[in-house]
Enzyme design. Structure first.
Site, short mmCIF file in Angstrom:
data_model
loop_
_atom_site.label_atom_id
_atom_site.label_comp_id
_atom_site.label_asym_id
_atom_site.label_seq_id
_atom_site.Cartn_x
_atom_site.Cartn_y
_atom_site.Cartn_z
N PRO B 10 0.80 -1.23 0.00
CA PRO B 10 0.00 0.00 0.00
C PRO B 10 0.83 1.28 0.00
O PRO B 10 1.88 1.33 0.66
CB PRO B 10 -0.80 -0.11 1.30
CG PRO B 10 -0.06 -1.06 2.15
CD PRO B 10 0.59 -2.02 1.21
N ARG B 18 5.91 11.06 -1.97
CA ARG B 18 5.61 10.76 -0.57
C ARG B 18 6.82 10.96 0.34
O ARG B 18 7.89 10.44 0.07
CB ARG B 18 5.17 9.30 -0.50
CG ARG B 18 4.97 8.78 0.89
CD ARG B 18 4.72 7.29 0.87
NE ARG B 18 4.58 6.79 2.23
CZ ARG B 18 4.62 5.52 2.56
NH1 ARG B 18 4.77 4.61 1.62
NH2 ARG B 18 4.51 5.15 3.82
N TYR B 23 11.86 8.78 2.05
CA TYR B 23 12.01 7.87 0.92
C TYR B 23 12.76 8.43 -0.28
O TYR B 23 12.98 7.73 -1.26
CB TYR B 23 10.62 7.41 0.44
CG TYR B 23 9.88 6.65 1.48
CD1 TYR B 23 10.24 5.33 1.79
CD2 TYR B 23 8.82 7.21 2.18
CE1 TYR B 23 9.56 4.63 2.76
CE2 TYR B 23 8.15 6.51 3.16
CZ TYR B 23 8.51 5.22 3.44
OH TYR B 23 7.85 4.52 4.40
N ASN B 74 7.42 -6.02 -0.90
CA ASN B 74 7.55 -4.91 0.04
C ASN B 74 6.17 -4.71 0.63
O ASN B 74 5.33 -4.04 0.04
CB ASN B 74 8.01 -3.64 -0.68
CG ASN B 74 8.12 -2.46 0.29
OD1 ASN B 74 7.65 -2.54 1.42
ND2 ASN B 74 8.72 -1.38 -0.17
N ALA B 77 2.98 -0.88 4.81
CA ALA B 77 2.23 -0.81 6.07
C ALA B 77 1.72 -2.18 6.53
O ALA B 77 1.59 -2.42 7.72
CB ALA B 77 1.05 0.15 5.92
N GLU B 98 11.61 -10.39 1.66
CA GLU B 98 10.93 -9.17 2.12
C GLU B 98 11.89 -7.99 1.95
O GLU B 98 13.02 -8.06 2.39
CB GLU B 98 10.59 -9.36 3.60
CG GLU B 98 9.91 -8.18 4.26
CD GLU B 98 9.76 -8.38 5.77
OE1 GLU B 98 10.06 -9.48 6.27
OE2 GLU B 98 9.35 -7.41 6.45
#
Lengths: 146, 146, 146, 146, 146, 146, 146, 146, 146, 146, 146, 146
Positions: B10, B18, B23, B74, B77, B98
């Site tokens: 998400p 963002r 990031y 990934n 959240a 992951e």
């Protein structure tokens, strides 16, 4: 370009003979050879040290302040208990990549917390030998960006 | 050889716009291009999906049982809240890598725990774009070993 | 001037019929009418959506980046479990007002923690219909200040 | 119609000079003027008191039993430590609106818990001056409904 | 007499292929056949749905308010994370029987807590296929008593 | 075929007179009659004991090692405090079904944890008399499968 | 023989009007009359003070060092929050009996802990007016023994 | 008028010889004499039992349902571990006064929690022999009020 | 040069008579004399206040905003409970030195946490009278540096 | 010289048949023979009792006050739950050696805490039969020293 | 008069270069000069050692038993992790003053707990260079008193 | 037959002079003599080392892989903090007996947890010198069984 310091933490000298169900038959010499090969591919120089002593690792990091360009470290057992190694990384501001052979999040609960992680740039864990070589690539890339 | 399924969780569609301080300016398209390039180098096929829906991700993993050879995810959240994605990975037995753009251990405390980690093969986190490409290399290597 | 996005979270479509002892006989249509009336008084435009899907709410917030001027949200059950909605608010930087019909601090303990609150501008809770209209006034005021 | 009692808790006399990054330059006099203005609009009478003493606040609430029609309180630091103020509210059954200038959920963890919240009708927090005026509107509305 | 709504939560579509050591070779079709058979014996009508989406389950429960006479649900992974499903059950007041194939109390610690349990009439867990059929008998009995 | 041992834990002799709001007017004799009837339907023999003594229950389970084919137990208050009963079940390896009249997850928090659950095959709780009869069916089925 | 100091803590001046479901219609005057009567029976002198101020109570205890022979205190809300009253009792070494009208262990969890209890001789709680008179008898007996 | 049942819990038969620094030289016979004397003064009949067995105490309470008018109990070690005694008191609805010789809040932390307290009318602790006689007066008073 | 405000918290007026085993026979007058002497040596002016009232201390700090150059405080019992004193220090930005006569880390666990410490410049504890004089030297030094 | 009392706690009568993977095939008779043999070597007399009843063990310890010279106890399940046995040991002041067949620290977390340990002289655990014989040697040595 | 041993813990050799925002530009040589100067003023002899090794510090303390008259230590990272240094201090009974350059209570939570503090005489923290010189004065004073 | 390695952890070189109230006057030489004597009786060879360094102990264990037949270790302070020593034991698979002079469960709470215990065969604690000799007997017995 400055070298990358590689530190193997406590008990990693026993690899290959140690808990084969967890770590496989991989030896520290095989890891070091793979690291040397990857270092060449990436065009970086590396210096490799294994130590069972927390204080020795702290000192080694301290002495490489301004000398090494990055740190690749598998803190092993000290991952979970050493504020001193964490402080050495903060104090020297060495860009640090933390690696683990096994997936520490699939083991005992006390291994889920890393005191080093919050001061590292990033982590690679769970891929055995590949945790080291991928970690070295990451460290080389960070060092190149400067 | 089976493809590797790549799932962006998400809000990753908003990347680049963002929280630039966390990031950087990296966009999801740049990540995808880099993944395609790495996939070619590794000689693997990849299929990339972004979804904001927990249920959709669960279903996607379920449908790839026996089809994909590995999963690069990934979970964003959902890393910290989704037992359902964890169960989907366990249920399909897809070897899973992951990845996280940022170092989740240097952020808020509720981001330190990953429900996915214990069922993944390994994690790569903190290296931005490189978390993905190193993660894909790890996934390709796992898939090759069988 | 940009619109204010109003989101009703899960189960709020059942209002009026739902747990009358906790929420009273108020319906979602009555809330929406009151909101429209307050919006006129405040000279702002609003768009109202109800959704039971976490992913849908995440997407809706993402799509309103740069379009809506503020967000008025009653995240209902997702207040306590959704890191994804929190991240959507952070990612879009939409100034957010969190509202609750009931006083969540006088209910079960797991309702005392809001994952949304730390990224919201403020909260209004416990006043039933008035939580929404006061919240809208707060949102309009924040939007006007820029 | 009975008056609404307004209580400013400890250190609020220092507002405007205090932690400007958290609370802005707003002074207690500006808040009081805004409250008087809102009170007129709402057609209610208010009595405003600031006190740094827990015991004084307890006594003030006790004395207003059967006299004030509602209580608007910013308990400030006592929000998190005073069982006595909570008990005074319960004992007098004064309908209470709790307000905070800042978003207490985005500050230190010990500020996330309010001992007053469970016995208040509702809260408004995070909107600076507007927390007070919106809170007064809520209190007036509650008082009118009886 | 109203029908009983049967909901299979996330990943249950993978049953039989999923974690055979935990869940056995039982498939969702076999469960559904057994449920149909038991329904006949009990003289009740059932409607069966499987969904991986929390929001979809919430909506399904909401729509059955006043239509279904009882709810038989295996919330699977959402057992431990979904306040929204819990709220849907409370809001619709559907008498609810919670079932689990495996004994959730003999698994990982995060599976020991059920958010659904406190709003359910009762639970049946640990008996595989029989958890469902016994649970259906319980639901039918509750519905008959009114 | 071996009998099924049925144990009623402490205070269950007071049923019917005890906390009628929680347990209803059901008496232990009515439960026992229903169990006898269900036993006949299932073609199994049962032996029923009520005891207020932890040690007596431990001994009873120990003596039935190799004699009873399954155990149906409502450990009542000892559910939450007796490691000894848990160990007796583990030691004898009697397949065990744990039953509760009320939904223990909707009561005080200390009743949410069962020390017996992790060593039982499964649980049935919340259905009053039916918890016992459904539990007996489950026990009979487990015993038949061997 | 020295007097016994009796302190009523915060909000006890509101008794009789306060939370009648918890405390009954008993007033502070009725308690004081009963205390005077018991004092006469026991042949002791008492001095009674009610205060809503923690600091005032601290000071009152401090001033009675070497003057009062014992302390009978209902610290009310300060029971759970005042280290200062505890320290005053320790500092003056006044033999202290702690009383509560209601059974604090049957109320909210934050009322289960008393900071005063570990430095008191003993407690009497749950008997309304009788908590005070029995507590006074205990205090008189302690004082007589020296 | 019905009798008052007095129960001495485990190890109290050893009083006088046991931990003299904590409990003094007081013997159980001296307590019983004092209780008989107080009972006469209060005009009530008492029956006194000492037991080291949790189950026996549970049974004794159960058998006195409808026979005893009140229960005076020093649960000793079972104070902190017995849900069964708590349930027996709830089940029989015997008005219960809990007493302790020593101040349990000034001892080890595990002695600070009483499982019995929330279902008792009140407690008296810390006054040695007087805890019992004052407790009996309280029990007599409760019984007289009905 | 501005004065240094010295605040003695609750119960410190009892020093010398209070818990001699913990604090010794030192009196508050002896501390004050030593402070005056040290102040002269350091060439600073001091104003000394003792108060048992949290609100009074809050007010005193507030009034010294812009007047005192530093604050030397022994918050005593309020160390562990007063958010209001902490907020007064933050609000006035007075450079603060926290002192304690005894080593609070060698006492009861609730004394190990200081709410004041995070907003103080530093602490001195454990040295009796010397905690004050060393603390005053530190405060003078901080004030001189500006 | 007084005898040494040896107590086997609950379920130990099932040894040899119980959880062979944890405890091996050792029976209680074999332990008792080994204990008798060691007793002879050490020149001490022993009395051996096995009981499943907490109350019985409490009573047995109480009755041996002044009779036995030491206590060798394997409290088994009661290790983790019995305050009563702990109190019996404290009350009788019998020098106590706690033994466990298995290493309780390598088992479930609730077995890591022993309520008996703090009042025992020492523990021996993890050596099967040898835990008992070594423990007896320790007990004999303690008894000889007086 | 015996010397005072001064120990600088891990990473303090890097001071001045290390985390300048936290520790300033102060170097270990400047601290040592200031200590020598203060030692002269106080008329005491000091011996200064810096070590990164926990074991070395433990040994150094052990060897100074009966030789040094006091210990001034900044345990740095080992403050929070070393039971061994704590035990060395207890074992040698060296009167110990713990110092910290920064205010450890205003930093990460894991730095709020000191394992050394409970066995030290006192602490000085937060005053940079002055923490050391004030600490030395305190140590000298303690040593003089004997 | 291989030797048994005996390791004394940090500060044990100070025994006899150290905290006599906890450890008595026993010296490390007396322990070593007793161990040599017991070794002869058991017919085993031992090698004894004392070290204050965690890393040294880790290395010593590592070097004895395949050489020593068992490990007898008193990890002292490292019992509670060293994951590295635990890992060394796991890695070398040396059968390990953990001993402690004092009863660690009757001391400070942080001494109740042993990181070594879960990987040891068993523990002996609380018997002073005898903890070592009984532990050596246990180690010899384990080694003989192979």
């Amino acid at each position: 370009m400055p070298k990358i310091l590689v530190i193997h933490g406590p008990n990693l000298n026993l690899l290959g003979e140690r808990e084969v169900d967890v770590y496989g038959k991989l030896t520290i010499d095989e890891i070091n050879s793979a690291l040397e090969k990857t270092a060449k591919e990436e065009g970086v120089e590396i210096e490799i040290v294994q130590s069972n002593h927390e204080g020795e690792i702290v000192e080694l990091i301290g002495k490489n302040k301004g000398k090494a360009g990055a740190l690749l470290i598998n803190p092993a057992a000290y991952t979970h208990t050493s504020v001193a190694i964490r402080d050495a990384i903060s104090a020297t501001k060495l860009p640090t990549v933390e690696v683990h052979l096994s997936n520490i999040y699939a083991r005992e609960e006390f291994r889920h917390t890393s005191l080093v992680a919050p001061v590292a740039k990033g982590q690679v864990s769970g891929f055995g030998l590949h945790s080291y070589t991928l970690g070295l690539k990451a460290a080389a890339s960070i060092m190149r960006k400067g």
